[in-house]
Design a protein around this motif. Structure first.
Motif, PDB file in Angstrom:
ATOM      1  N   GLY A 280       0.789  -1.225   0.000  1.00 28.48           N
ATOM      2  CA  GLY A 280       0.000   0.000   0.000  1.00 28.48           C
ATOM      3  C   GLY A 280       0.816   1.266   0.000  1.00 28.48           C
ATOM      4  O   GLY A 280       0.267   2.367  -0.025  1.00 28.48           O
ATOM      5  N   ALA A 281       2.138   1.131   0.036  1.00 30.65           N
ATOM      6  CA  ALA A 281       3.008   2.309   0.049  1.00 30.65           C
ATOM      7  C   ALA A 281       4.051   2.230  -1.071  1.00 30.65           C
ATOM      8  O   ALA A 281       5.119   2.818  -0.969  1.00 30.65           O
ATOM      9  CB  ALA A 281       3.694   2.427   1.402  1.00 30.65           C
ATOM     10  N   GLY A 282       3.733   1.455  -2.093  1.00 29.85           N
ATOM     11  CA  GLY A 282       4.643   1.346  -3.222  1.00 29.85           C
ATOM     12  C   GLY A 282       5.694   0.263  -3.084  1.00 29.85           C
ATOM     13  O   GLY A 282       6.558   0.126  -3.945  1.00 29.85           O
ATOM     14  N   GLY A 283       5.605  -0.505  -2.017  1.00 33.94           N
ATOM     15  CA  GLY A 283       6.574  -1.579  -1.813  1.00 33.94           C
ATOM     16  C   GLY A 283       5.887  -2.926  -1.720  1.00 33.94           C
ATOM     17  O   GLY A 283       4.704  -3.071  -2.035  1.00 33.94           O
ATOM     18  N   LEU A 284       6.643  -3.935  -1.288  1.00 30.92           N
ATOM     19  CA  LEU A 284       6.115  -5.278  -1.135  1.00 30.92           C
ATOM     20  C   LEU A 284       6.309  -5.757   0.291  1.00 30.92           C
ATOM     21  O   LEU A 284       7.235  -5.339   0.976  1.00 30.92           O
ATOM     22  CB  LEU A 284       6.817  -6.245  -2.102  1.00 30.92           C
TER      23      LEU A 284
END
Length: 342
Positions: A104-108
């Motif tokens: 949800g913040a551009g990462g995994l």
């Protein structure tokens, strides 16, 4: 798929016919026997340098490491890596993968199996084993992609992959009927065959191999870590598996009570049962009765990985479940089973 045949004609593969040979290591005793048989065959064929190993990590649902009697005992992931190394496979050819998802913040972030169950809305069943498909098979397939992309232009044909599993026929009717050598995928990039070299092995033969070769086996098989008596879990899969025997399920509930309670929470919120014949809530109660298997060791599950799973699980249970229409609804949780069923 029926018109597609295995790379090697016949019932057993010629390992020299393959570009990538991959032993799937769960960390269990059967997969160690498989890796032993695989390396013997690869060395005889002169292709040991084509062997890779793979472990699909299920995170907190796997049997973890434990410290008992002043000694630390390995997790299944650690033991899988050890099995690979001691069989002669270089470290760079051992792959361990975990299913990931958008954070949800551009990462995994790791996508643990129980959170997936909570979002899905139903537990796994024989006809819907998404734990195997999504958390193991798809991960292994994607893990080979870089090597396939490297080899495909050089070979000028689909890359030939041999997927090797430690399944044994005596474990279940489904496994006894499974072909020992078959094609599972074929397209313009890769041809994948599957081989079960220890399908006909007995449990006694697997244990004898460990004794003869002084192979370490996972602590969950024993009555307590270090006992070396094979009186614990009969299989080394998830610490709580819907396919486990009744005794293994009771033992798992005692050895990892917080995992069991988390599964019971999903049952309560989603209205489905962990197993089609009995709920985890019932298994927890049964595991505390006289006559239930003694745990030998109880795992606290207090680490950051477990805490992260519980945070995600609570969030998942607040979401609307997928409840796919083709997935049948299980029977409601049954009342407590009699103690004689232990």
């Amino acid at each position: 798929m029926n018109s597609i045949t295995t790379i090697t004609p016949g019932l057993v593969p010629d390992l020299a016919d393959y570009d990538i040979i991959c032993g799937n290591l769960s960390g269990g005793a059967d997969s160690r026997a498989m890796q032993h048989a695989l390396m013997e065959a690869a060395e005889a064929a002169g292709v040991a340098d084509r062997v890779w190993t793979f472990h699909a990590s299920l995170g907190p649902m796997e049997w973890p490491s434990v410290t008992f009697g002043g000694r630390r005992y390995a997790s299944v992931a650690e033991l899988a890596a050890q099995q690979s190394s001691e069989s002669g496979v270089p470290r760079e050819r051992h792959m361990e993968r975990t299913k990931m998802r958008d954070d949800g913040a551009g990462g995994l972030e790791p996508y643990d199996l129980l959170t997936y169950v909570a979002l899905y809305g139903r537990f796994m069943r024989l006809g819907t084993r998404y734990c195997t498909k999504g958390f193991k098979e798809q991960l292994e397939e994607s893990s080979h992609t870089p090597e396939i992309q490297r080899l495909r232009p050089v070979l000028g044909r689909p890359v030939r992959v041999l997927k090797v599993l430690g399944l044994r026929g005596e474990e279940s009717r489904d496994r006894s009927r499974r072909l020992s050598y078959r094609t599972v995928k074929s397209n313009s990039a890769r041809h994948v065959d599957e081989w079960l070299p220890v399908k006909e092995w007995s449990k006694e033969r697997v244990r004898s191999l460990h004794a003869e070769q002084a192979y370490e086996w996972h602590w969950c098989y024993d009555s307590e870590p270090g006992a070396l008596d094979w009186l614990g879990s009969s299989r080394c899969s998830c610490s709580s598996c819907f396919l486990a025997s009744r005794r293994d399920s009771l033992l798992g509930a005692r050895r990892r009570p917080r995992i069991a309670e988390a599964i019971a929470l999903v049952e309560e919120v989603r209205g489905d049962t962990f197993r089609p014949d009995v709920s985890m809530a019932d298994l927890i109660a049964l595991s505390r009765r006289p006559g239930a298997p003694a745990p030998g060791v109880v795992i606290e599950d207090e680490g950051p990985e477990f805490a992260r799973m519980m945070e995600k699980l609570v969030w998942a249970l607040e979401q609307e479940p997928r409840r796919l229409p083709e997935l049948s609804v299980s029977a409601p949780p049954r009342r407590l089973l009699p103690v004689v069923d232990l």
